[in-house]
Design a protein around this motif. Structure first.
Motif, short mmCIF file in Angstrom:
data_model
loop_
_atom_site.label_atom_id
_atom_site.label_comp_id
_atom_site.label_asym_id
_atom_site.label_seq_id
_atom_site.Cartn_x
_atom_site.Cartn_y
_atom_site.Cartn_z
N ILE A 4 0.78 -1.26 0.00
CA ILE A 4 0.22 -0.12 -0.16
C ILE A 4 0.94 1.38 -0.03
N ILE A 5 1.90 1.34 1.07
CA ILE A 5 2.89 2.42 1.00
C ILE A 5 3.43 2.53 -0.48
N SER A 6 3.84 1.59 -1.02
CA SER A 6 4.65 1.70 -2.48
C SER A 6 3.62 2.18 -3.41
N LEU A 7 2.39 1.73 -3.57
CA LEU A 7 1.42 2.07 -4.51
C LEU A 7 1.08 3.44 -4.36
N GLU A 8 0.84 3.78 -2.81
CA GLU A 8 0.54 5.43 -2.80
C GLU A 8 1.81 6.21 -3.06
N LEU A 9 2.93 5.96 -2.80
CA LEU A 9 3.99 6.77 -3.20
C LEU A 9 4.23 6.83 -4.81
N LEU A 10 3.91 5.72 -5.57
CA LEU A 10 4.12 5.92 -6.72
C LEU A 10 2.82 6.80 -7.43
N LYS A 11 1.70 6.71 -6.94
CA LYS A 11 0.77 7.37 -7.47
C LYS A 11 0.75 9.05 -7.29
N ASN A 12 1.45 9.31 -5.88
CA ASN A 12 1.79 10.70 -5.75
C ASN A 12 2.81 11.23 -6.73
N MET A 60 2.03 27.10 6.47
CA MET A 60 0.78 27.39 5.89
C MET A 60 0.65 26.24 4.65
N PHE A 61 1.40 25.90 3.47
CA PHE A 61 1.25 25.24 2.53
C PHE A 61 1.22 23.78 2.75
N VAL A 62 1.83 23.32 3.95
CA VAL A 62 2.08 21.95 4.01
C VAL A 62 0.53 21.35 4.50
N PHE A 63 -0.35 22.12 4.94
CA PHE A 63 -1.73 21.67 5.32
C PHE A 63 -2.62 21.38 4.30
N PHE A 64 -1.89 21.81 2.86
CA PHE A 64 -2.66 21.61 1.47
C PHE A 64 -2.53 20.07 1.17
N ILE A 65 -1.71 19.41 1.84
CA ILE A 65 -1.43 17.99 1.44
C ILE A 65 -2.88 17.17 1.70
N THR A 66 -3.81 17.80 2.60
CA THR A 66 -4.84 16.95 3.03
C THR A 66 -6.19 17.01 1.98
N ILE A 67 -5.93 18.14 1.00
CA ILE A 67 -6.87 17.80 -0.19
C ILE A 67 -6.65 16.67 -0.94
N THR A 68 -5.27 16.30 -1.16
CA THR A 68 -4.74 15.02 -1.91
C THR A 68 -5.23 13.74 -0.94
N MET A 69 -5.08 13.97 0.19
CA MET A 69 -5.26 12.75 0.93
C MET A 69 -6.67 12.41 0.82
N GLY A 98 -0.50 2.27 6.17
CA GLY A 98 -0.08 2.08 4.72
C GLY A 98 -0.51 3.47 3.81
N LYS A 99 -1.79 4.12 4.19
CA LYS A 99 -1.91 4.95 3.34
C LYS A 99 -1.55 6.43 3.92
N TRP A 100 -1.10 6.41 5.20
CA TRP A 100 -0.54 7.58 5.74
C TRP A 100 0.76 7.98 5.73
N ILE A 101 1.58 7.02 5.62
CA ILE A 101 2.96 7.12 5.84
C ILE A 101 3.62 7.66 4.54
N PRO A 102 3.03 7.32 3.25
CA PRO A 102 3.63 7.87 1.96
C PRO A 102 3.51 9.44 2.04
N TYR A 103 2.46 10.00 2.64
CA TYR A 103 2.25 11.33 2.83
C TYR A 103 3.17 12.21 3.76
N MET A 104 3.42 11.38 4.82
CA MET A 104 4.78 11.75 5.66
C MET A 104 6.07 12.04 4.87
N TYR A 105 6.19 11.14 3.92
CA TYR A 105 7.44 11.25 3.26
C TYR A 105 7.48 12.78 2.39
N ILE A 106 6.25 12.75 1.72
CA ILE A 106 6.01 13.89 0.64
C ILE A 106 6.07 15.19 1.49
#
Length: 248
Positions: A4-12, A60-69, A98-106
């Motif tokens: 799941i982590i790998s797939l989410e990272l690839l998509k993003n 301020m801008f790090v919070f916009f990741i929530t839109i993608t999530m 698995g869905k959360w961790i890729p966004y931490m990297y980003i």
């Protein structure tokens, strides 16, 4: 969970729109507002404006990741992916991680790039890199944790975008990310101390200029940690209701 982590990272990584929201737009805003607010200022006054804007717009801008999530969680829910994963032996918390961790990297990469931009272009000091690193990691944990909770709470993309705008832009105004908090009314200054954006901005500024003591690092990072844990708890509690809405 690793798949799941790998797939989410690839998509993003393939999402060019995400690169625009996370890197290009923050850099454009930073350059624009620094040019506006430093016009006619020199020396220490100019440095203080830059030292406020660079970390402020980063927060301020790090919070916009929530839109993608939110968009990705809703897409999985509507396409039946959530239901299919729920039918496997994978525990709910591993699905969420698995869905959360890729966004931490980003988000962490986003913070590093924006700080490096500030350093290279505006010579922003990074006097206490260890303190900045700790705060950046906890900010990453908190922001994506809030995004995870919202992803399971909201029902539509439009609702998610609206709530994100309120949190990102409203929090920026109330936390002194756009203008010095000392210039705000006293009741706003009091309210800002309940917001993670305020504490992160203060910690970043102090860490950049090298004025933070080790004991002063505890409060802002505790606030971030509490928000992140609370958000993940909400996500865990909300998951059964989210699963009931999933197709398939």
């Amino acid at each position: 969970m690793r798949s799941i982590i790998s797939l989410e990272l690839l998509k993003n990584l393939q999402d060019r729109g995400l690169i625009f929201w996370m890197l290009i737009l923050p850099i454009l805003f930073t350059v624009l507002f620094i040019s506006v607010f430093t016009t006619g200022t020199e020396g220490v006054a100019r440095e203080q404006v830059i030292l406020s804007i660079v970390p402020g717009y980063t927060v301020m801008f790090v919070f916009f990741i929530t839109i993608t999530m939110i968009a990705n969680f809703i897409k999985d829910r509507e396409l039946g992916m959530t239901a299919r994963l729920a039918s496997t032996p994978l525990p709910p918390y591993k699905y969420l991680l698995g869905k959360w961790i890729p966004y931490m990297y980003i988000v962490f990469i986003q913070i590093v790039v924006l700080f490096l931009f500030g350093k290279i272009v505006y010579d922003v000091p990074l006097e206490q890199p260890f303190f900045l690193l700790i705060t950046s990691l906890l900010l990453t944990f908190t922001v994506t944790g809030i995004g995870l909770a919202l992803s399971l709470l909201v029902k539509t993309n439009n609702m998610g975008i609206a709530i994100t705008q309120v949190i990102a832009l409203g929090g920026a105004v109330l936390s002194g990310l756009w203008m010095p908090i000392d210039m705000m009314p006293s009741f706003i200054q009091t309210f800002s101390k309940f917001l993670p954006q305020y504490w992160t901005h203060q910690a970043f500024q102090q860490g950049m200029e090298g004025s933070m003591e080790l004991s002063e690092l505890l409060l802002p990072n505790t606030v971030l940690l509490v928000y992140g844990i609370l958000a993940f708890t909400i996500a865990i509690l909300r998951y059964p209701a989210f699963l009931k809405m999933a197709r398939g």
